[in-house]
Design a protein around this motif. Structure first.
Motif, PDB file in Angstrom:
ATOM      1  N   LEU A 294     -24.162  64.512  43.794  1.00  0.00           N
ATOM      2  CA  LEU A 294     -24.761  64.783  45.101  1.00  0.00           C
ATOM      3  C   LEU A 294     -26.188  65.295  44.953  1.00  0.00           C
ATOM      4  CD1 LEU A 294     -21.717  66.441  46.932  1.00  0.00           C
ATOM      5  CD2 LEU A 294     -22.574  64.097  47.147  1.00  0.00           C
ATOM      6  N   GLY A 295     -26.446  66.080  43.894  1.00  0.00           N
ATOM      7  CA  GLY A 295     -27.808  66.525  43.654  1.00  0.00           C
ATOM      8  C   GLY A 295     -28.725  65.376  43.294  1.00  0.00           C
ATOM      9  N   TRP A 296     -28.214  64.420  42.519  1.00  0.00           N
ATOM     10  CA  TRP A 296     -29.001  63.232  42.177  1.00  0.00           C
ATOM     11  C   TRP A 296     -29.375  62.457  43.436  1.00  0.00           C
ATOM     12  CZ3 TRP A 296     -27.200  57.940  42.273  1.00  0.00           C
ATOM     13  CH2 TRP A 296     -28.091  57.039  41.693  1.00  0.00           C
ATOM     14  N   CYS A 297     -28.430  62.305  44.343  1.00  0.00           N
ATOM     15  CA  CYS A 297     -28.720  61.620  45.621  1.00  0.00           C
ATOM     16  C   CYS A 297     -29.753  62.404  46.429  1.00  0.00           C
ATOM     17  CB  CYS A 297     -27.437  61.464  46.431  1.00  0.00           C
ATOM     18  SG  CYS A 297     -26.195  60.397  45.656  1.00  0.00           S
ATOM     19  N   THR A 298     -29.637  63.736  46.414  1.00  0.00           N
ATOM     20  CA  THR A 298     -30.591  64.567  47.146  1.00  0.00           C
ATOM     21  C   THR A 298     -31.991  64.450  46.538  1.00  0.00           C
ATOM     22  OG1 THR A 298     -28.821  66.141  47.660  1.00  0.00           O
ATOM     23  CG2 THR A 298     -31.081  66.908  47.938  1.00  0.00           C
ATOM     24  N   GLY A 299     -32.072  64.447  45.206  1.00  0.00           N
ATOM     25  CA  GLY A 299     -33.369  64.324  44.551  1.00  0.00           C
ATOM     26  C   GLY A 299     -34.054  63.010  44.874  1.00  0.00           C
ATOM     27  N   ILE A 300     -33.277  61.933  44.929  1.00  0.00           N
ATOM     28  CA  ILE A 300     -33.860  60.634  45.289  1.00  0.00           C
ATOM     29  C   ILE A 300     -34.348  60.663  46.734  1.00  0.00           C
ATOM     30  CG2 ILE A 300     -33.332  58.200  45.651  1.00  0.00           C
ATOM     31  CD1 ILE A 300     -31.456  58.337  43.276  1.00  0.00           C
ATOM     32  N   TYR A 301     -33.569  61.279  47.619  1.00  0.00           N
ATOM     33  CA  TYR A 301     -33.952  61.352  49.038  1.00  0.00           C
ATOM     34  C   TYR A 301     -35.237  62.165  49.216  1.00  0.00           C
ATOM     35  CZ  TYR A 301     -33.779  62.602  53.974  1.00  0.00           C
ATOM     36  OH  TYR A 301     -34.093  62.808  55.284  1.00  0.00           O
ATOM     37  N   LEU A 302     -35.371  63.260  48.466  1.00  0.00           N
ATOM     38  CA  LEU A 302     -36.556  64.111  48.584  1.00  0.00           C
ATOM     39  C   LEU A 302     -37.722  63.606  47.740  1.00  0.00           C
ATOM     40  CD1 LEU A 302     -34.870  67.656  48.452  1.00  0.00           C
ATOM     41  CD2 LEU A 302     -35.707  66.419  50.475  1.00  0.00           C
ATOM     42  N   ASN A 303     -37.511  62.532  46.997  1.00  0.00           N
ATOM     43  CA  ASN A 303     -38.540  61.927  46.159  1.00  0.00           C
ATOM     44  C   ASN A 303     -39.035  62.889  45.072  1.00  0.00           C
ATOM     45  OD1 ASN A 303     -40.121  59.754  45.378  1.00  0.00           O
ATOM     46  ND2 ASN A 303     -41.883  60.402  46.616  1.00  0.00           N
TER      47      ASN A 303
ATOM     48  N   TRP B 131     -36.901  63.177  42.230  1.00  0.00           N
ATOM     49  CA  TRP B 131     -35.994  62.834  41.133  1.00  0.00           C
ATOM     50  C   TRP B 131     -36.779  62.686  39.841  1.00  0.00           C
ATOM     51  CZ3 TRP B 131     -35.428  57.733  38.775  1.00  0.00           C
ATOM     52  CH2 TRP B 131     -34.375  57.676  37.842  1.00  0.00           C
ATOM     53  N   ASP B 132     -36.251  63.245  38.756  1.00  0.00           N
ATOM     54  CA  ASP B 132     -36.909  63.203  37.458  1.00  0.00           C
ATOM     55  C   ASP B 132     -36.552  61.892  36.752  1.00  0.00           C
ATOM     56  OD1 ASP B 132     -38.097  63.663  35.065  1.00  0.00           O
ATOM     57  OD2 ASP B 132     -36.784  65.301  34.431  1.00  0.00           O
ATOM     58  N   PRO B 133     -37.535  61.015  36.492  1.00  0.00           N
ATOM     59  CA  PRO B 133     -37.217  59.737  35.830  1.00  0.00           C
ATOM     60  C   PRO B 133     -36.649  59.913  34.428  1.00  0.00           C
ATOM     61  CG  PRO B 133     -39.400  59.671  36.849  1.00  0.00           C
ATOM     62  CD  PRO B 133     -38.946  61.095  36.879  1.00  0.00           C
ATOM     63  N   ALA B 134     -36.951  61.053  33.790  1.00  0.00           N
ATOM     64  CA  ALA B 134     -36.459  61.292  32.430  1.00  0.00           C
ATOM     65  C   ALA B 134     -35.100  61.971  32.411  1.00  0.00           C
ATOM     66  CB  ALA B 134     -37.471  62.141  31.665  1.00  0.00           C
ATOM     67  N   SER B 135     -34.396  61.922  33.538  1.00  0.00           N
ATOM     68  CA  SER B 135     -33.119  62.636  33.632  1.00  0.00           C
ATOM     69  C   SER B 135     -31.971  61.903  32.941  1.00  0.00           C
ATOM     70  CB  SER B 135     -32.762  62.850  35.100  1.00  0.00           C
ATOM     71  OG  SER B 135     -32.586  61.596  35.760  1.00  0.00           O
ATOM     72  N   THR B 136     -32.203  60.685  32.485  1.00  0.00           N
ATOM     73  CA  THR B 136     -31.122  59.931  31.834  1.00  0.00           C
ATOM     74  C   THR B 136     -30.584  60.665  30.621  1.00  0.00           C
ATOM     75  OG1 THR B 136     -32.181  57.880  32.555  1.00  0.00           O
ATOM     76  CG2 THR B 136     -30.501  57.706  30.844  1.00  0.00           C
ATOM     77  N   ARG B 137     -31.491  61.318  29.862  1.00  0.00           N
ATOM     78  CA  ARG B 137     -31.067  62.069  28.680  1.00  0.00           C
ATOM     79  C   ARG B 137     -30.108  63.185  29.056  1.00  0.00           C
ATOM     80  NH1 ARG B 137     -35.334  66.026  25.978  1.00  0.00           N
ATOM     81  NH2 ARG B 137     -35.045  66.857  28.076  1.00  0.00           N
TER      82      ARG B 137
ATOM     83  N   PHE C  14     -26.535  71.600  46.493  1.00  0.00           N
ATOM     84  CA  PHE C  14     -26.094  70.753  45.381  1.00  0.00           C
ATOM     85  C   PHE C  14     -27.190  70.465  44.358  1.00  0.00           C
ATOM     86  CE2 PHE C  14     -23.185  69.483  48.863  1.00  0.00           C
ATOM     87  CZ  PHE C  14     -22.003  69.906  48.273  1.00  0.00           C
ATOM     88  N   GLY C  15     -28.367  71.040  44.529  1.00  0.00           N
ATOM     89  CA  GLY C  15     -29.420  70.848  43.549  1.00  0.00           C
ATOM     90  C   GLY C  15     -30.088  69.491  43.647  1.00  0.00           C
ATOM     91  N   LEU C  16     -30.780  69.126  42.565  1.00  0.00           N
ATOM     92  CA  LEU C  16     -31.581  67.901  42.539  1.00  0.00           C
ATOM     93  C   LEU C  16     -31.099  66.898  41.500  1.00  0.00           C
ATOM     94  CD1 LEU C  16     -35.009  69.751  42.729  1.00  0.00           C
ATOM     95  CD2 LEU C  16     -33.933  68.475  44.595  1.00  0.00           C
ATOM     96  N   GLY C  17     -29.956  67.159  40.876  1.00  0.00           N
ATOM     97  CA  GLY C  17     -29.420  66.237  39.891  1.00  0.00           C
ATOM     98  C   GLY C  17     -29.960  66.521  38.497  1.00  0.00           C
ATOM     99  N   PRO C  18     -29.519  65.762  37.500  1.00  0.00           N
ATOM    100  CA  PRO C  18     -29.966  65.989  36.118  1.00  0.00           C
ATOM    101  C   PRO C  18     -31.476  65.859  36.004  1.00  0.00           C
ATOM    102  CG  PRO C  18     -28.129  64.446  36.203  1.00  0.00           C
ATOM    103  CD  PRO C  18     -28.582  64.636  37.609  1.00  0.00           C
ATOM    104  N   GLY C  19     -32.052  66.707  35.140  1.00  0.00           N
ATOM    105  CA  GLY C  19     -33.492  66.649  34.936  1.00  0.00           C
ATOM    106  C   GLY C  19     -34.084  68.033  34.773  1.00  0.00           C
ATOM    107  N   SER C  20     -35.409  68.076  34.596  1.00  0.00           N
ATOM    108  CA  SER C  20     -36.156  69.328  34.450  1.00  0.00           C
ATOM    109  C   SER C  20     -37.135  69.420  35.606  1.00  0.00           C
ATOM    110  CB  SER C  20     -36.896  69.352  33.113  1.00  0.00           C
ATOM    111  OG  SER C  20     -35.980  69.223  32.033  1.00  0.00           O
ATOM    112  N   TYR C  21     -37.106  70.537  36.336  1.00  0.00           N
ATOM    113  CA  TYR C  21     -37.855  70.623  37.586  1.00  0.00           C
ATOM    114  C   TYR C  21     -38.786  71.830  37.639  1.00  0.00           C
ATOM    115  CZ  TYR C  21     -34.421  67.183  39.001  1.00  0.00           C
ATOM    116  OH  TYR C  21     -33.638  66.044  39.071  1.00  0.00           O
ATOM    117  N   SER C  22     -39.003  72.496  36.518  1.00  0.00           N
ATOM    118  CA  SER C  22     -39.913  73.630  36.507  1.00  0.00           C
ATOM    119  C   SER C  22     -41.219  73.231  35.831  1.00  0.00           C
ATOM    120  CB  SER C  22     -39.263  74.817  35.790  1.00  0.00           C
ATOM    121  OG  SER C  22     -40.098  75.950  35.848  1.00  0.00           O
TER     122      SER C  22
END
Length: 452
Positions: free
Chosen positions: A121-130, A132-138, A349-357
């Motif tokens: 759900l955080g991943w979906c939220t991050g995409i909606y808010l634009n 989302w971290d592209p390097a979150s696959t790791r 639910f956060g922003l999904g996998p990734g680094s946001y700081s």
């Protein structure tokens, strides 16, 4: 004739008991004591199960060998070995056709279900808010791998014995391999094939970052201590003592401030536990009680008067230098603040996998260097509550099982995680599992059957 048959039967029974005893050590005198301390009598592992558990421990140790990973891929020998272990373990689980229900199963499965739902759900939220971290696959791969390993570990037959065996294999592999690299480095040969064991003046071993090496060092000495206490024979205890000392040496060579803080907090907790037991428990020895009630306060008072001003001056100078421009202290505080600002964009639910700081503003694609904050960025308040609940449950399991060493290890692990994002490391989750797992009630030598 009947006496001879009775003697033969007792001899066969003694042989079968010894054959079934894989773990030998202390055990409570009565089963009621075992129930009261939350411990479990774990049956022996079969040959294939022992190999599987050992493979898991070796694979977890190799996950920190990031210098051996393929270029541009978050996959190395440890991850490949873990994947193979998962396939074999899953095949065995399907063949068994049953789920092992233990004290670990429900809390672990519920935690990972909540976490994975929050991440999605955080991943979906991050995409909606634009954002989302592209390097979150790791991070997504790492969390999925950790969830699979831990989830499958708690549903296997004799999971407590498997976890105990895997923790020993992990500790031995870690100390043996990195100890060899540390020895070569001391001899002036820090390079071995693709591995450069030095990161500036710090020892990194086979990792690209010394803090990855320090993570395992934060807890392995305490795990080795528990193995030593439950080992039979002087040679086994000497071996585990060498493993503990080796891990301490490797950790010290990383020059990790977070590790020193973690070990300092663990030492304070350990001394506090000893003082409380020696002062208030009726079973404490008279000598320890006198030392705790009179000796320790007197020693602290004298040390404070003699060395207090000097130690205060050293601490003050260290803090000031840490928070100067470019110091780690000011940088970490800024990253924590920006991580909290990023979490405020999607608090549930956060922003999904990734680094946001980041060091200067949120959403710079960097970590906050604080596991709870980074976890809240990814999973929101829901995931943070789940994480804190898991830590509290592990602490409860440690308290119920009366494992002082595990309690000290948990303290060190949590303190270390406050200064680095370690939740993407599968070995971190396994350490929590090893601390929460009931130790095998190691069988002691029993008196001869039929003896009067």
């Amino acid at each position: 004739m009947s006496r001879a048959l009775q003697s033969s039967g007792l001899a066969c029974l003694r042989f079968l008991l010894r054959l079934n005893s894989r773990f030998v050590g202390r055990r409570p005198a009565h089963a009621a004591t075992a129930v009261a301390t939350g411990q479990t009598l774990v049956s022996s592992l079969r040959h294939g199960e022992f190999i599987s558990a050992t493979t898991l421990g070796v694979a977890l140790a190799l996950t920190s060998a990031t210098q051996l990973r393929a270029p541009l891929l978050p996959v190395g020998p440890g991850e490949v070995l873990l994947f193979l272990w998962l396939v074999i373990a899953l095949f065995g689980f399907v063949r068994e056709g049953r789920v092992e229900q233990t004290v670990l199963t429900q809390p672990i499965i519920v935690f990972w279900m909540v976490t994975l739902v929050s991440l999605f759900l955080g991943w979906c939220t991050g995409i909606y808010l634009n954002v989302w971290d592209p390097a979150s696959t790791r991070d997504a791969i790492a969390v999925a791998l950790a969830a699979s390993v831990v989830g499958l570990s708690v549903v296997q037959p004799r999971c407590a014995a498997r976890i105990w065996t895997a923790s020993g294999a992990l500790a031995i592999t870690y100390v043996a391999c990195l100890g060899m690299l540390l020895l070569l480095t001391a001899l002036g040969r820090p390079t071995l094939g693709p591995i450069n064991a030095l990161f500036g003046f710090r020892f990194a071993g086979w990792a690209t970052n010394p803090n990855q090496t320090a993570l395992a060092a934060s807890i392995i000495p305490f795990l080795a201590w528990e193995h030593a206490r439950r080992s039979r024979g002087i040679m086994a205890r000497v071996m585990w003592s060498c493993v503990a000392l080796g891990a301490l040496g490797i950790g010290a060579a990383t020059l990790s401030d977070a590790l020193m803080l973690a070990w300092g907090a663990a030492a304070a907790v350990g001394l506090g536990l000893w003082w409380w037991k020696a002062s208030f428990l009726q079973t404490a020895r008279r000598r320890n009680k006198l030392l705790a009630v009179f000796g320790v306060p007197l020693l602290v008072a004298v040390g404070g008067v003699v060395y207090g001003p000097r130690l205060f001056g050293i601490a003050e100078a260290t803090v000031e230098s840490s928070y100067d421009d470019g110091g780690q202290g000011s940088d970490r505080v800024a990253r924590w603040q920006h991580g909290l600002e990023a979490a405020a964009r999607a608090p549930v639910f956060g922003l999904g996998p990734g680094s946001y700081s980041g060091p200067f503003a949120p959403f710079q694609g960097e970590e906050a260097h604080n596991s709870p904050i980074d976890w809240m960025d990814a999973t929101g308040v829901v995931g943070l509550i789940a994480l804190l609940s898991l830590w509290a449950w592990v602490a409860h399991r440690v308290h119920v099982s009366q494992r002082a060493g595990a309690g000290i290890a948990l303290c060190a692990l949590i303190v270390f995680s406050m200064f680095h994002f370690v939740l993407r490391q599968p070995v971190f989750w396994f350490f929590l599992l090893a601390l929460a797992s009931p130790l095998p009630l190691l069988r002691a030598r029993s008196p001869r059957l039929g003896a009067h």
